[in-house]
Write a protein that holds these residues in place. Structure first.
Motif, mmCIF file in Angstrom:
data_model
loop_
_atom_site.group_PDB
_atom_site.id
_atom_site.type_symbol
_atom_site.label_atom_id
_atom_site.label_comp_id
_atom_site.label_asym_id
_atom_site.label_seq_id
_atom_site.Cartn_x
_atom_site.Cartn_y
_atom_site.Cartn_z
ATOM 1 N N VAL A 67 3.355 3.211 3.440
ATOM 2 C CA VAL A 67 3.128 2.046 3.564
ATOM 3 C C VAL A 67 3.110 1.314 4.461
ATOM 4 O O VAL A 67 3.557 1.993 5.501
ATOM 5 C CB VAL A 67 4.827 0.664 2.771
ATOM 6 N N ALA A 68 2.669 0.183 4.940
ATOM 7 C CA ALA A 68 2.028 0.272 6.131
ATOM 8 C C ALA A 68 1.634 -1.801 6.351
ATOM 9 O O ALA A 68 2.244 -2.183 5.407
ATOM 10 C CB ALA A 68 0.233 0.438 6.851
ATOM 11 N N LEU A 69 2.528 -1.931 7.513
ATOM 12 C CA LEU A 69 2.344 -3.947 7.738
ATOM 13 C C LEU A 69 1.344 -3.700 9.123
ATOM 14 O O LEU A 69 1.707 -3.373 9.930
ATOM 15 C CB LEU A 69 3.421 -4.227 7.685
ATOM 16 N N LYS A 70 0.502 -4.477 8.180
ATOM 17 C CA LYS A 70 -0.701 -5.451 9.359
ATOM 18 C C LYS A 70 -0.288 -6.197 10.089
ATOM 19 O O LYS A 70 -0.301 -7.329 8.969
ATOM 20 C CB LYS A 70 -2.517 -4.578 8.562
ATOM 21 N N LYS A 71 -0.338 -6.660 10.982
ATOM 22 C CA LYS A 71 0.042 -7.926 11.831
ATOM 23 C C LYS A 71 -1.939 -8.511 11.772
ATOM 24 O O LYS A 71 -2.818 -8.398 12.241
ATOM 25 C CB LYS A 71 -0.248 -7.476 13.149
ATOM 26 N N ILE A 72 -1.469 -9.941 11.123
ATOM 27 C CA ILE A 72 -2.289 -10.818 10.873
ATOM 28 C C ILE A 72 -2.552 -11.721 12.462
ATOM 29 O O ILE A 72 -3.475 -11.553 13.041
ATOM 30 C CB ILE A 72 -2.334 -11.557 10.039
ATOM 31 N N ASP A 73 -1.358 -12.219 12.455
ATOM 32 C CA ASP A 73 -1.125 -13.404 13.829
ATOM 33 C C ASP A 73 0.697 -13.024 13.992
ATOM 34 O O ASP A 73 1.283 -12.205 13.264
ATOM 35 C CB ASP A 73 -1.882 -14.623 13.189
ATOM 36 N N ASP A 74 0.666 -14.047 14.384
ATOM 37 C CA ASP A 74 2.662 -14.244 15.232
ATOM 38 C C ASP A 74 3.651 -14.247 13.664
ATOM 39 O O ASP A 74 4.621 -13.835 13.438
ATOM 40 C CB ASP A 74 2.834 -14.845 16.397
ATOM 41 N N THR A 75 3.197 -14.844 12.843
ATOM 42 C CA THR A 75 3.700 -15.559 11.090
ATOM 43 C C THR A 75 3.961 -14.963 10.278
ATOM 44 O O THR A 75 4.042 -14.755 9.324
ATOM 45 C CB THR A 75 3.752 -16.644 11.632
ATOM 46 N N THR A 76 2.267 -14.049 10.599
ATOM 47 C CA THR A 76 1.632 -13.225 9.572
ATOM 48 C C THR A 76 1.809 -11.731 8.797
ATOM 49 O O THR A 76 0.922 -11.438 9.968
ATOM 50 C CB THR A 76 0.400 -13.873 8.675
ATOM 51 N N MET A 77 1.953 -10.949 8.563
ATOM 52 C CA MET A 77 1.813 -9.261 7.997
ATOM 53 C C MET A 77 1.138 -9.106 6.766
ATOM 54 O O MET A 77 1.372 -10.257 5.791
ATOM 55 C CB MET A 77 2.781 -9.195 8.751
ATOM 56 N N GLU A 78 0.351 -8.182 6.898
ATOM 57 C CA GLU A 78 -0.249 -8.259 5.560
ATOM 58 C C GLU A 78 0.389 -6.410 4.553
ATOM 59 O O GLU A 78 0.821 -4.832 5.476
ATOM 60 C CB GLU A 78 -1.526 -7.772 5.519
ATOM 61 N N LEU A 79 0.578 -6.626 3.893
ATOM 62 C CA LEU A 79 1.473 -5.142 2.557
ATOM 63 C C LEU A 79 0.413 -4.323 2.554
ATOM 64 O O LEU A 79 -0.787 -4.286 2.288
ATOM 65 C CB LEU A 79 2.393 -5.342 2.308
ATOM 66 N N THR A 80 -0.225 -3.594 3.579
ATOM 67 C CA THR A 80 -1.395 -2.403 3.074
ATOM 68 C C THR A 80 -1.196 -0.600 3.013
ATOM 69 O O THR A 80 -0.090 -0.160 3.454
ATOM 70 C CB THR A 80 -2.657 -3.127 4.208
ATOM 71 N N LYS A 81 -2.042 -0.536 2.728
ATOM 72 C CA LYS A 81 -2.387 1.512 2.362
ATOM 73 C C LYS A 81 -0.653 2.042 1.560
ATOM 74 O O LYS A 81 0.121 2.444 2.828
ATOM 75 C CB LYS A 81 -2.241 1.971 4.430
ATOM 76 N N MET A 82 -0.247 1.292 0.576
ATOM 77 C CA MET A 82 0.722 2.150 0.442
ATOM 78 C C MET A 82 0.789 2.807 -0.974
ATOM 79 O O MET A 82 -0.304 2.694 -1.864
ATOM 80 C CB MET A 82 1.568 0.890 -0.292
ATOM 81 N N ALA A 83 1.148 3.785 -0.688
ATOM 82 C CA ALA A 83 1.033 5.074 -1.589
ATOM 83 C C ALA A 83 1.704 6.171 -1.928
ATOM 84 O O ALA A 83 2.948 6.540 -1.116
ATOM 85 C CB ALA A 83 -0.020 5.798 -0.979
ATOM 86 N N VAL A 84 1.923 6.549 -2.766
ATOM 87 C CA VAL A 84 3.428 7.227 -3.209
ATOM 88 C C VAL A 84 2.844 9.048 -4.392
ATOM 89 O O VAL A 84 2.036 8.741 -5.235
ATOM 90 C CB VAL A 84 4.659 7.073 -3.888
ATOM 91 N N LEU A 143 10.785 7.501 -9.117
ATOM 92 C CA LEU A 143 12.026 8.222 -8.148
ATOM 93 C C LEU A 143 12.439 6.817 -8.055
ATOM 94 O O LEU A 143 13.542 6.011 -7.840
ATOM 95 C CB LEU A 143 11.769 8.756 -7.223
ATOM 96 N N GLY A 144 11.366 5.827 -7.496
ATOM 97 C CA GLY A 144 11.899 4.681 -7.136
ATOM 98 C C GLY A 144 10.610 4.298 -5.418
ATOM 99 O O GLY A 144 11.031 3.762 -4.537
ATOM 100 N N ALA A 145 10.902 5.243 -4.973
ATOM 101 C CA ALA A 145 9.825 4.997 -3.632
ATOM 102 C C ALA A 145 9.026 4.294 -3.583
ATOM 103 O O ALA A 145 9.043 3.356 -1.759
ATOM 104 C CB ALA A 145 9.015 6.513 -3.788
ATOM 105 N N GLY A 146 8.063 4.055 -4.646
ATOM 106 C CA GLY A 146 7.632 2.046 -3.852
ATOM 107 C C GLY A 146 8.429 1.236 -4.151
ATOM 108 O O GLY A 146 7.986 0.092 -3.300
#
Length: 111
Positions: A66-83, A90-93
């Motif tokens: 999984v990735a967290l992409k920085k949008i600005d100093d207080t915001t991130m987008e959870l992106t590109k998640m895959a299992v 198994l609970g990895a996600g």
């Protein structure tokens, strides 16, 4: 008993980030140029601006990301998640999401 652990990005795991996400995108969507850029240039697309990439490992094998992409100093987008399909259930996600949210809070993200 085998456990899933979450690890920070390592350059030698770059290919797992691309392969896992590509498989998911191609199964449900269509790869677009922006996807290809992010998947094959994660240091530039995600990390250099303060983003985070995490990996789930199970029995010494990378099974998710999984990735967290920085949008600005207080915001991130959870992106590109895959299992990997072979390890789903198994609970990895869930663990990747929880760890990403905790990591975001630790670095001061509000949203």
């Amino acid at each position: 008993m085998k456990q899933i652990c979450v690890e920070n990005y390592r350059p030698e795991w770059r290919h797992y980030f691309a392969a896992l996400n590509k498989a998911w995108i191609e199964k449900f969507f269509v790869m677009e140029p922006v996807d290809e850029y992010v998947l094959y240039h994660p240091e530039e697309a995600i990390l250099q601006d303060g983003g985070v990439i995490l990996f789930a490992a199970y029995d010494h094998q990378i099974i998710g990301t999984v990735a967290l992409k920085k949008i600005d100093d207080t915001t991130m987008e959870l992106t590109k998640m895959a299992v990997d399909e072979a390890f789903q259930g198994l609970g990895a996600g869930k663990l990747l999401c929880e760890t990403a949210i905790t990591k975001a809070r630790q670095i001061g993200v509000k949203k």
